[in-house]
Design a protein around this motif. Structure first.
Motif, PDB file in Angstrom:
ATOM      1  N   ILE A 157       0.841  -1.203   0.000  1.00  0.00           N
ATOM      2  CA  ILE A 157       0.000   0.000   0.000  1.00  0.00           C
ATOM      3  C   ILE A 157       0.871   1.246   0.000  1.00  0.00           C
ATOM      4  O   ILE A 157       0.533   2.260  -0.614  1.00  0.00           O
ATOM      5  N   GLY A 158       2.010   1.185   0.641  1.00  0.00           N
ATOM      6  CA  GLY A 158       2.938   2.313   0.614  1.00  0.00           C
ATOM      7  C   GLY A 158       3.467   2.569  -0.787  1.00  0.00           C
ATOM      8  O   GLY A 158       3.577   3.724  -1.225  1.00  0.00           O
ATOM      9  N   ILE A 159       3.803   1.500  -1.502  1.00  0.00           N
ATOM     10  CA  ILE A 159       4.291   1.650  -2.879  1.00  0.00           C
ATOM     11  C   ILE A 159       3.217   2.292  -3.754  1.00  0.00           C
ATOM     12  O   ILE A 159       3.484   3.211  -4.536  1.00  0.00           O
ATOM     13  N   VAL A 160       1.971   1.798  -3.609  1.00  0.00           N
ATOM     14  CA  VAL A 160       0.870   2.323  -4.425  1.00  0.00           C
ATOM     15  C   VAL A 160       0.624   3.795  -4.110  1.00  0.00           C
ATOM     16  O   VAL A 160       0.515   4.637  -5.005  1.00  0.00           O
ATOM     17  N   ASP A 174       9.544   9.042   6.417  1.00  0.00           N
ATOM     18  CA  ASP A 174       8.627   9.672   7.363  1.00  0.00           C
ATOM     19  C   ASP A 174       8.009   8.587   8.252  1.00  0.00           C
ATOM     20  O   ASP A 174       7.285   7.713   7.773  1.00  0.00           O
ATOM     21  N   ARG A 175       8.280   8.665   9.546  1.00  0.00           N
ATOM     22  CA  ARG A 175       7.834   7.597  10.451  1.00  0.00           C
ATOM     23  C   ARG A 175       6.320   7.483  10.501  1.00  0.00           C
ATOM     24  O   ARG A 175       5.774   6.375  10.500  1.00  0.00           O
ATOM     25  N   ALA A 176       5.615   8.621  10.533  1.00  0.00           N
ATOM     26  CA  ALA A 176       4.159   8.594  10.624  1.00  0.00           C
ATOM     27  C   ALA A 176       3.545   7.950   9.381  1.00  0.00           C
ATOM     28  O   ALA A 176       2.658   7.096   9.472  1.00  0.00           O
ATOM     29  N   LYS A 177       4.012   8.350   8.218  1.00  0.00           N
ATOM     30  CA  LYS A 177       3.501   7.761   6.978  1.00  0.00           C
ATOM     31  C   LYS A 177       3.816   6.274   6.923  1.00  0.00           C
ATOM     32  O   LYS A 177       2.966   5.454   6.535  1.00  0.00           O
ATOM     33  N   ARG A 178       5.033   5.939   7.312  1.00  0.00           N
ATOM     34  CA  ARG A 178       5.452   4.544   7.232  1.00  0.00           C
ATOM     35  C   ARG A 178       4.572   3.651   8.116  1.00  0.00           C
ATOM     36  O   ARG A 178       4.151   2.572   7.691  1.00  0.00           O
ATOM     37  N   ARG A 179       4.270   4.115   9.314  1.00  0.00           N
ATOM     38  CA  ARG A 179       3.444   3.321  10.221  1.00  0.00           C
ATOM     39  C   ARG A 179       2.027   3.150   9.680  1.00  0.00           C
ATOM     40  O   ARG A 179       1.460   2.051   9.737  1.00  0.00           O
ATOM     41  N   VAL A 180       1.462   4.222   9.140  1.00  0.00           N
ATOM     42  CA  VAL A 180       0.098   4.146   8.605  1.00  0.00           C
ATOM     43  C   VAL A 180       0.041   3.226   7.394  1.00  0.00           C
ATOM     44  O   VAL A 180      -0.904   2.438   7.236  1.00  0.00           O
ATOM     45  N   LEU A 233      -7.248   6.471   6.667  1.00  0.00           N
ATOM     46  CA  LEU A 233      -5.934   6.373   7.300  1.00  0.00           C
ATOM     47  C   LEU A 233      -4.900   7.216   6.563  1.00  0.00           C
ATOM     48  O   LEU A 233      -4.157   7.994   7.179  1.00  0.00           O
ATOM     49  N   VAL A 234      -4.852   7.054   5.235  1.00  0.00           N
ATOM     50  CA  VAL A 234      -3.860   7.780   4.438  1.00  0.00           C
ATOM     51  C   VAL A 234      -4.133   9.273   4.489  1.00  0.00           C
ATOM     52  O   VAL A 234      -3.215  10.090   4.632  1.00  0.00           O
ATOM     53  N   ARG A 235      -5.405   9.651   4.385  1.00  0.00           N
ATOM     54  CA  ARG A 235      -5.740  11.075   4.405  1.00  0.00           C
ATOM     55  C   ARG A 235      -5.380  11.704   5.752  1.00  0.00           C
ATOM     56  O   ARG A 235      -4.930  12.850   5.806  1.00  0.00           O
TER      57      ARG A 235
END
Length: 247
Positions: A157-160, A174-180, A233-235
């Protein structure tokens, strides 16, 4: 008076030559055509946007009607040929309608391909539950790919999302983005795992009607719900970080 210079003739092989798109551009364009690609991380999620993400009203009908047709016809007649051929005819009709109305046919073609493979397999084996075997295999492969992406620390999902937002792999810093994005990938793992946990025992026990019913419930509705959760979550993380940068 100087002699006017004639324009240099264009090289036919060179004049129309355009640089071929890179892999990242092609992959990003492909992702934008998926359901997740229809939702933008920075937008406010709405019912209309979610409906568009699953193909609109027409896409919803094309996704549900063939499976519902199998369930109704097989429950009433117990005829395997009728139960798989009538949904196939309906899927073919959907393709024809899209061709006549000149609307995108990718989703309809993908649908008819899957229905045709399932129908042929069921007719060859004579087992109605085999109509659902390709779907089970797809869920298994999807789960394996998602789990592998987590194991190698490149959550799918991170790649997409990285390609959809044109930030590439910067989210990994980015730690926050990575965790989500890890969490979102695990949630999609849960979706495919749930389908397998429910459908595989029904397949092994030859419960074709139950398989048809559970596939309808765990298909588009669960997919749409997971899109919604992923979007939120992403938003949440992208919207918060964009707001902090603006401030």
């Amino acid at each position: 008076m100087s002699e006017q210079q004639e324009p240099e003739p264009l090289d036919a092989d060179r004049g129309d030559e355009r640089p071929s798109p890179s892999f990242s551009q092609s992959f990003g364009e492909a992702m934008r055509r998926t359901g997740l690609g229809q939702v933008r991380p920075g937008e406010v999620p709405t019912g209309r946007s979610l409906l568009a993400a699953i193909g609109g009203v027409r896409g919803l009908i094309e996704s549900i009607v063939p499976g519902l047709g199998f369930l109704v016809i097989y429950s009433l007649t117990k005829s395997l040929p009728l139960s798989v051929l009538i949904p196939l005819a309906l899927a073919l009709l959907f393709v024809v309608v899209r061709l006549v109305t000149r609307t995108p046919i990718t989703q309809a073609f993908a649908g008819i391909a899957g229905i045709a493979i399932s129908a042929v397999l069921a007719l060859i084996t004579g087992k109605p539950e085999d109509n659902f075997l390709p779907g089970i295999v797809i869920n298994l492969v999807s789960l394996a790919v998602l789990l592998l992406s987590v194991v190698v620390r490149w959550p799918l999902i991170g790649i997409v999302v990285g390609f959809l937002t044109n930030e590439g792999t910067q989210w990994r810093q980015d730690r926050a983005k990575r965790r989500v994005l890890y969490l979102a990938t695990w949630l999609w793992c849960g979706l495919f795992a749930l389908r397998l946990v429910v459908e595989v025992p029904l397949y092994l026990s030859h419960r074709a009607e139950w398989l048809a019913g559970t596939k309808l419930l765990l298909g588009v509705p669960l997919y749409a719900a997971m899109l919604w959760v992923t979007w939120l979550l992403v938003r949440a993380v992208y919207g918060r970080l964009d707001g902090e940068r603006a401030a």
